[in-house]
Design an enzyme around this catalytic site. Structure first.
Site, PDB file in Angstrom:
ATOM      1  N   SER A 175      40.828  45.655  41.836  1.00 16.05           N
ATOM      2  CA  SER A 175      40.609  45.178  40.475  1.00 16.05           C
ATOM      3  C   SER A 175      39.114  45.200  40.112  1.00 16.05           C
ATOM      4  CB  SER A 175      41.212  43.775  40.313  1.00 16.05           C
ATOM      5  OG  SER A 175      41.285  43.401  38.970  1.00 16.05           O
TER       6      SER A 175
ATOM      7  N   ASP B 104      50.900  47.568  34.936  1.00 19.96           N
ATOM      8  CA  ASP B 104      49.517  47.116  35.000  1.00 19.96           C
ATOM      9  C   ASP B 104      48.727  47.747  33.870  1.00 19.96           C
ATOM     10  OD1 ASP B 104      46.936  46.377  35.715  1.00 19.96           O
ATOM     11  OD2 ASP B 104      46.884  47.518  37.572  1.00 19.96           O
TER      12      ASP B 104
ATOM     13  N   HIS C 247      49.867  44.336  38.731  1.00 21.13           N
ATOM     14  CA  HIS C 247      48.460  44.131  39.048  1.00 21.13           C
ATOM     15  C   HIS C 247      48.276  42.938  39.990  1.00 21.13           C
ATOM     16  CE1 HIS C 247      44.157  44.623  38.422  1.00 21.13           C
ATOM     17  NE2 HIS C 247      44.093  43.305  38.495  1.00 21.13           N
TER      18      HIS C 247
END
Length: 408
Positions: free
Chosen positions: A191, A348, A378
């Protein structure tokens, strides 16, 4: 008794209403994901209330909650030695496997945790568990960077923290101290950590003072651009649990210490409209109509505003800075990057950031493995321990570690 039963029924109904979310049929462990998201939302709402009352910044409160319940002290085992250290003033946690007979030098991974540049820690159970398993599975030294977070610091400080720590580790004397092979080092992150890993990897590829170069980069559902918040994955997953589109936009604004009033305009790409001259040049660098395969474009249309708010880019020029948005780099920069692994999830908002980065790397002649999971969301890779134990977490983690084992 009757009134208590009515009250209980109403409470159960309200709880179910709060928890339930319509999810795609392909999402694995849907009820677990709903419960996880409901927990996130409830905690965030509590922290937002504290923020509104001007008692403290909501991210500071949220991190305090995370730190109170989930931070772990370094605890070595028979197989892994875990220590906290300072690398050029930056805190790191180092995971070292026990030496094996006749072994000389180990491989290594520099890992950068996610959390929107604002949350989590290398010391939480999620990342402690991930790095410990990586160290054991790969027989590798894992360096997990504890960079400073929003709201204490903002861009580019997170970038500089991770760059300094990585450069320090790449020094020959430090590699020798940890018995690491200088030719077998990767950088990785998930991320926002994937964002920082990609940015640091780009920067190091230009730095002639660094003689020990990275062999690989491995990016897990990375966030790589803030130019277009209406790519097909942003449109498809607008309200997806864990990371809805609006939350991602707010993370960007917090990262740059910007104004939340800009968020509604950024959601519809008013910050990069055709009359914003600074953004026009970069548009071709992430033209998803040409970079994405048709299976990901589906029937979505580009959102390009003819006129917008030029003051957003004027007040936050870092939106177009490649240290914050590595996807905006020139082709010459991509040509310098090492062999790359990118993991993406269908459910995501950041799916297309990763896919476009893979395509641009491939076009620049870099060997890339794009590992896409149709049923995952995610953040799933760190959710492998109770009470957030997802099958998708185990599958993505195992696939990621398998690639590292075969390529590092």
């Amino acid at each position: 008794m009757k009134s208590a039963l009515v009250l209980l029924t109403a409470l159960v109904a309200l709880t179910a209403y709060y928890v339930y979310l319509p999810l795609p049929s392909t999402v694995s462990d849907p009820w677990k994901l709903m419960l996880l998201d409901a927990t996130f939302r409830a905690t965030q709402q509590m922290c937002n209330l504290v923020h509104c009352l001007r008692l403290s910044h909501h991210l500071r409160v949220l991190n305090y909650v995370i730190g109170t319940f989930d931070k772990l002290e370094p605890s070595s085992s028979e197989h892994i030695k875990i220590t906290d250290a300072l690398f050029d003033g930056v805190e790191v946690r180092v995971f070292e496997p026990s030496p094996k007979q006749d072994e000389t030098l180990k491989r290594s991974v520099v890992y950068i945790h996610g959390g929107g540049w604002a949350l989590a820690s290398a010391r939480t159970s999620f990342y402690n568990n991930l790095c410990r398993i990586m160290a054991e599975s790969l027989n590798a030294v894992i360096v997990s960077i504890e960079y400073r977070l929003v709201p204490e610091v903002h861009f580019p400080e997170q970038f500089y923290d991770t760059l300094r720590a990585t450069k320090y580790f790449l020094r020959s004397d430090i590699l020798a101290k940890y018995s690491v092979n200088p030719g077998r080092i990767a950088i990785s992150g998930d991320s926002a950590g994937g964002n920082l890993a990609a940015a640091v990897c780009q920067q190091l590829s230009l730095d002639d003072s660094v003689t020990n170069k990275l062999k690989l980069q491995a990016l897990i559902y990375p966030v790589l651009q803030a130019l277009d918040f209406n790519t097909p994955s942003y449109q498809q997953n607008t309200d997806m649990p864990v990371l809805p589109r609006f939350v991602m936009v707010k993370f960007w604004i917090d990262y740059f210490n910007g104004n939340y009033d800009f968020a509604p305009s950024m959601l519809i790409n008013n910050h990069t409209s055709l009359d914003v001259s600074q953004a026009v040049y970069f548009r071709g660098h992430l033209n998803w109509t040409s970079l994405l395969p048709s299976t990901f474009k589906k029937n979505y249309k580009p959102v390009i505003q003819p006129t917008g708010k030029a003051e957003i880019i004027q007040e936050i020029p870092a939106l177009l800075d490649i240290r914050a948005a590595p996807l905006l780099a020139e082709k010459e920069m991509f040509q310098l990057q090492p062999k790359t692994y990118i993991l993406t999830c269908e459910n995501d908002v950041l799916r297309d950031d990763g896919i476009m980065y893979a395509k641009r790397l491939e076009s620049a002649g870099v060997e890339v493995t794009l590992d896409h999971f149709d049923d995952c969301f995610h953040g799933c890779m760190i959710f492998t321990i109770w009470p957030t134990n997802f099958s998708s977490g185990h599958r993505t983690r195992d696939s990621y570690i398998k690639w590292l084992a075969e390529n590092l």
